[in-house]
Structures are given as C-alpha cells and as structure tokens.
Design a protein around this motif. Sequence first.
Motif, PDB file in Angstrom:
ATOM      1  N   VAL A  42     -13.278  18.636   6.874  1.00 21.82           N
ATOM      2  CA  VAL A  42     -13.376  17.002   7.137  1.00 21.82           C
ATOM      3  C   VAL A  42     -12.551  16.261   5.815  1.00 21.82           C
ATOM      4  O   VAL A  42     -12.914  16.801   4.797  1.00 21.82           O
ATOM      5  N   GLN A  43     -11.776  15.545   6.347  1.00 17.64           N
ATOM      6  CA  GLN A  43     -10.985  14.682   5.198  1.00 17.64           C
ATOM      7  C   GLN A  43     -11.337  13.171   5.281  1.00 17.64           C
ATOM      8  O   GLN A  43     -11.863  12.772   6.546  1.00 17.64           O
ATOM      9  N   GLU A  44     -11.259  12.475   4.251  1.00 17.90           N
ATOM     10  CA  GLU A  44     -11.357  11.153   4.390  1.00 17.90           C
ATOM     11  C   GLU A  44     -10.348  10.492   3.871  1.00 17.90           C
ATOM     12  O   GLU A  44      -9.623  10.822   3.093  1.00 17.90           O
ATOM     13  N   ARG A  45      -9.741   9.456   4.723  1.00 22.46           N
ATOM     14  CA  ARG A  45      -8.565   8.433   4.262  1.00 22.46           C
ATOM     15  C   ARG A  45      -9.105   7.015   4.068  1.00 22.46           C
ATOM     16  O   ARG A  45      -9.766   6.597   5.069  1.00 22.46           O
ATOM     17  N   THR A  46      -8.523   6.380   3.318  1.00 23.72           N
ATOM     18  CA  THR A  46      -8.723   5.072   3.060  1.00 23.72           C
ATOM     19  C   THR A  46      -7.253   4.327   3.259  1.00 23.72           C
ATOM     20  O   THR A  46      -6.280   4.501   2.617  1.00 23.72           O
ATOM     21  N   THR A  47      -7.249   3.422   4.251  1.00 21.35           N
ATOM     22  CA  THR A  47      -6.202   2.397   4.199  1.00 21.35           C
ATOM     23  C   THR A  47      -6.452   0.981   3.935  1.00 21.35           C
ATOM     24  O   THR A  47      -7.616   0.464   4.058  1.00 21.35           O
ATOM     25  N   TRP A  48      -5.897   0.433   3.049  1.00 22.48           N
ATOM     26  CA  TRP A  48      -5.851  -0.890   2.347  1.00 22.48           C
ATOM     27  C   TRP A  48      -4.961  -1.834   3.181  1.00 22.48           C
ATOM     28  O   TRP A  48      -3.836  -1.570   3.313  1.00 22.48           O
ATOM     29  N   ILE A  49      -5.985  -2.908   3.745  1.00 24.51           N
ATOM     30  CA  ILE A  49      -4.965  -3.997   4.129  1.00 24.51           C
ATOM     31  C   ILE A  49      -5.129  -5.313   3.295  1.00 24.51           C
ATOM     32  O   ILE A  49      -5.996  -5.687   2.822  1.00 24.51           O
ATOM     33  N   ASN A  50      -3.875  -5.603   2.871  1.00 23.94           N
ATOM     34  CA  ASN A  50      -3.758  -6.890   2.108  1.00 23.94           C
ATOM     35  C   ASN A  50      -3.922  -8.151   3.044  1.00 23.94           C
ATOM     36  O   ASN A  50      -2.966  -8.432   4.047  1.00 23.94           O
ATOM     37  N   CYS A  51      -4.911  -8.979   2.619  1.00 19.56           N
ATOM     38  CA  CYS A  51      -4.922 -10.178   3.644  1.00 19.56           C
ATOM     39  C   CYS A  51      -4.819 -11.385   2.781  1.00 19.56           C
ATOM     40  O   CYS A  51      -4.704 -11.496   1.665  1.00 19.56           O
ATOM     41  N   SER A  52      -4.301 -12.417   3.750  1.00 18.54           N
ATOM     42  CA  SER A  52      -4.322 -13.757   3.054  1.00 18.54           C
ATOM     43  C   SER A  52      -4.852 -14.755   4.247  1.00 18.54           C
ATOM     44  O   SER A  52      -4.626 -14.663   5.314  1.00 18.54           O
ATOM     45  N   VAL A  53      -5.573 -15.658   3.592  1.00 17.66           N
ATOM     46  CA  VAL A  53      -6.047 -16.907   4.315  1.00 17.66           C
ATOM     47  C   VAL A  53      -5.562 -18.171   3.879  1.00 17.66           C
ATOM     48  O   VAL A  53      -5.670 -18.347   2.756  1.00 17.66           O
ATOM     49  N   TRP A  54      -5.084 -19.075   4.721  1.00 19.08           N
ATOM     50  CA  TRP A  54      -4.244 -20.058   4.289  1.00 19.08           C
ATOM     51  C   TRP A  54      -5.276 -21.344   4.391  1.00 19.08           C
ATOM     52  O   TRP A  54      -5.969 -21.295   5.490  1.00 19.08           O
ATOM     53  N   GLU A  55      -5.252 -22.261   3.463  1.00 12.30           N
ATOM     54  CA  GLU A  55      -6.091 -23.560   3.429  1.00 12.30           C
ATOM     55  C   GLU A  55      -7.523 -23.262   3.717  1.00 12.30           C
ATOM     56  O   GLU A  55      -8.199 -24.054   4.463  1.00 12.30           O
TER      57      GLU A  55
END
Length: 138
Positions: A42-55
């Motif tokens: 069993v392996q664990e993987r983390t995926t990072w998502i860079n998010c932006s919210v305007w106004e």
Amino acid sequence: MIRLSVIGHLGHDALKKVINGKSVLSFSVAQNEQYKNLMGVVQERTTWINCSVWERDNLAPYLKKGTLVYVEGRPVFKGYAGKQGEALAGVNMRVAELALLPGARGVLGTGSAGVEEEKPEVADDEELDDEVRNDLPF
C-alpha cells in the motif's frame, strides 16, 4: 469544457493578491489517495492542486491551513523545469465553486465545524417489555 472537482485540505492560508486591479485569493489543496503498487504494498500519493478564486475577498478568513474544502473549476495544466532541470507538470485550477466541508480542521476552533453528531438512544432494560426481552439472544 473540462471540469475538475477536488476534496482535500488546504496546505496554507489563502494569500490575497491584486492582479490588473482585480483581487485574487490563491491557495493549495492536497488530495490524498492510497493504492497498491505492483508488489502489493500500500502506497500513498498526495497531489497538490494550486487554486485561485477571483473577486471573492470575503472568503479569505475561512480559507485557513488544514480546512477541508470542496473545489470545482477549470483546470490549467502547466509545465515547468525542476531544480535539476527535469521536466515537471503542475495542475492549477480557476475555482468556480467552493464549499467548506464539515469536519474541517481549523474552522470555528473545533474539529467538527460546529456540527454535532446524533447519538442513538439506547433503551434501559426496565423500558423493554417482556416480549422484546424474550427475543434478545443474550
């Protein structure tokens, strides 16, 4: 149109910037998954998502490190070079929908975001009538 939906924890407090006179909040969301490799480990993987919210400056006080969120929006895939010159890819998201989820760490100072769990009612032995008591296996 491609849509991306992610549930995960914020990696840092939202940062506010002003670009071309418009405000933007940026933050990263960690999405964890477990899988078995070819050897069955069993392996664990983390995926990072860079998010932006305007106004949406009003969201900044709620977007704190560790907060559990649901984000949906349009993905933007970007390539870049790593420290040793290797080609890497990243996923950014321009957020269209955002929701704070119950159980978020750091929200309202509790681990449950103010949501109380219902506890099932357990009847005392005295409240059980004889018919029910005879059907019990113990």
